[in-house]
Write a protein that holds these residues in place. Sequence first.
Motif, PDB file in Angstrom:
ATOM      1  N   GLY A   1      -7.335  -9.979   9.945  1.00 36.76           N
ATOM      2  CA  GLY A   1      -7.148  -8.570   9.638  1.00 36.76           C
ATOM      3  C   GLY A   1      -5.902  -8.333   8.823  1.00 36.76           C
ATOM      4  O   GLY A   1      -5.361  -9.250   8.199  1.00 36.76           O
ATOM      5  N   GLU A   2      -5.453  -7.079   8.869  1.00 37.06           N
ATOM      6  CA  GLU A   2      -4.294  -6.645   8.101  1.00 37.06           C
ATOM      7  C   GLU A   2      -3.373  -5.796   8.969  1.00 37.06           C
ATOM      8  O   GLU A   2      -3.836  -5.065   9.832  1.00 37.06           O
ATOM      9  N   VAL A   3      -2.084  -5.919   8.682  1.00 35.45           N
ATOM     10  CA  VAL A   3      -1.065  -5.096   9.316  1.00 35.45           C
ATOM     11  C   VAL A   3      -0.291  -4.418   8.190  1.00 35.45           C
ATOM     12  O   VAL A   3       0.081  -5.071   7.217  1.00 35.45           O
ATOM     13  N   VAL A   4      -0.090  -3.108   8.305  1.00 39.67           N
ATOM     14  CA  VAL A   4       0.639  -2.350   7.291  1.00 39.67           C
ATOM     15  C   VAL A   4       1.789  -1.621   7.982  1.00 39.67           C
ATOM     16  O   VAL A   4       1.577  -0.908   8.962  1.00 39.67           O
TER      17      VAL A   4
ATOM     18  N   GLU B   1       0.860  -1.187   0.000  1.00 43.29           N
ATOM     19  CA  GLU B   1       0.000   0.000   0.000  1.00 43.29           C
ATOM     20  C   GLU B   1       0.888   1.226   0.000  1.00 43.29           C
ATOM     21  O   GLU B   1       1.591   1.487   0.972  1.00 43.29           O
ATOM     22  N   GLY B   2       0.904   1.956  -1.092  1.00 43.57           N
ATOM     23  CA  GLY B   2       1.745   3.154  -1.166  1.00 43.57           C
ATOM     24  C   GLY B   2       3.205   2.842  -0.914  1.00 43.57           C
ATOM     25  O   GLY B   2       3.907   3.632  -0.305  1.00 43.57           O
ATOM     26  N   GLY B   3       3.664   1.675  -1.336  1.00 41.65           N
ATOM     27  CA  GLY B   3       5.051   1.277  -1.123  1.00 41.65           C
ATOM     28  C   GLY B   3       5.315   0.634   0.230  1.00 41.65           C
ATOM     29  O   GLY B   3       6.414   0.183   0.492  1.00 41.65           O
ATOM     30  N   ALA B   4       4.313   0.596   1.102  1.00 43.13           N
ATOM     31  CA  ALA B   4       4.495   0.010   2.438  1.00 43.13           C
ATOM     32  C   ALA B   4       4.167  -1.476   2.411  1.00 43.13           C
ATOM     33  O   ALA B   4       3.253  -1.909   1.710  1.00 43.13           O
ATOM     34  N   ASP B   5       4.925  -2.252   3.177  1.00 42.62           N
ATOM     35  CA  ASP B   5       4.657  -3.685   3.296  1.00 42.62           C
ATOM     36  C   ASP B   5       3.321  -3.901   3.983  1.00 42.62           C
ATOM     37  O   ASP B   5       2.928  -3.150   4.881  1.00 42.62           O
ATOM     38  N   ARG B   6       2.639  -4.973   3.571  1.00 44.30           N
ATOM     39  CA  ARG B   6       1.316  -5.276   4.101  1.00 44.30           C
ATOM     40  C   ARG B   6       1.196  -6.787   4.277  1.00 44.30           C
ATOM     41  O   ARG B   6       1.688  -7.548   3.445  1.00 44.30           O
TER      42      ARG B   6
END
Length: 97
Positions: free
Chosen positions: A92-95, A72-77
Amino acid sequence: MQFAIPHDHPSLPGHFPGRPVVPGVVVLDRVIEAIEARHGPLGAMRLPQVKFVQPLLPGEVADIAIEPGAPEGGADRWRFCVTRDGAPIAAGEVVRA
């Protein structure tokens, strides 16, 4: 990764006295530990989506499954699912911020 929260964990005495339930934040802490064990320290992060569907009781063994999500926008997810005997407890999700 598997984990179980022992009956003497310090978070339990005030969390539903008489019938303690593992607090969601403790479950999420184990999820973060599992991600960091594979991918290094996360530093700042967000949890844009988390859903708890069943409680986890002290002593019960839970499994954490983690899979990478689209950056997401270059961030790991990462997407995660926590289960007990195959039944979902949380997902869920962790970013990484």
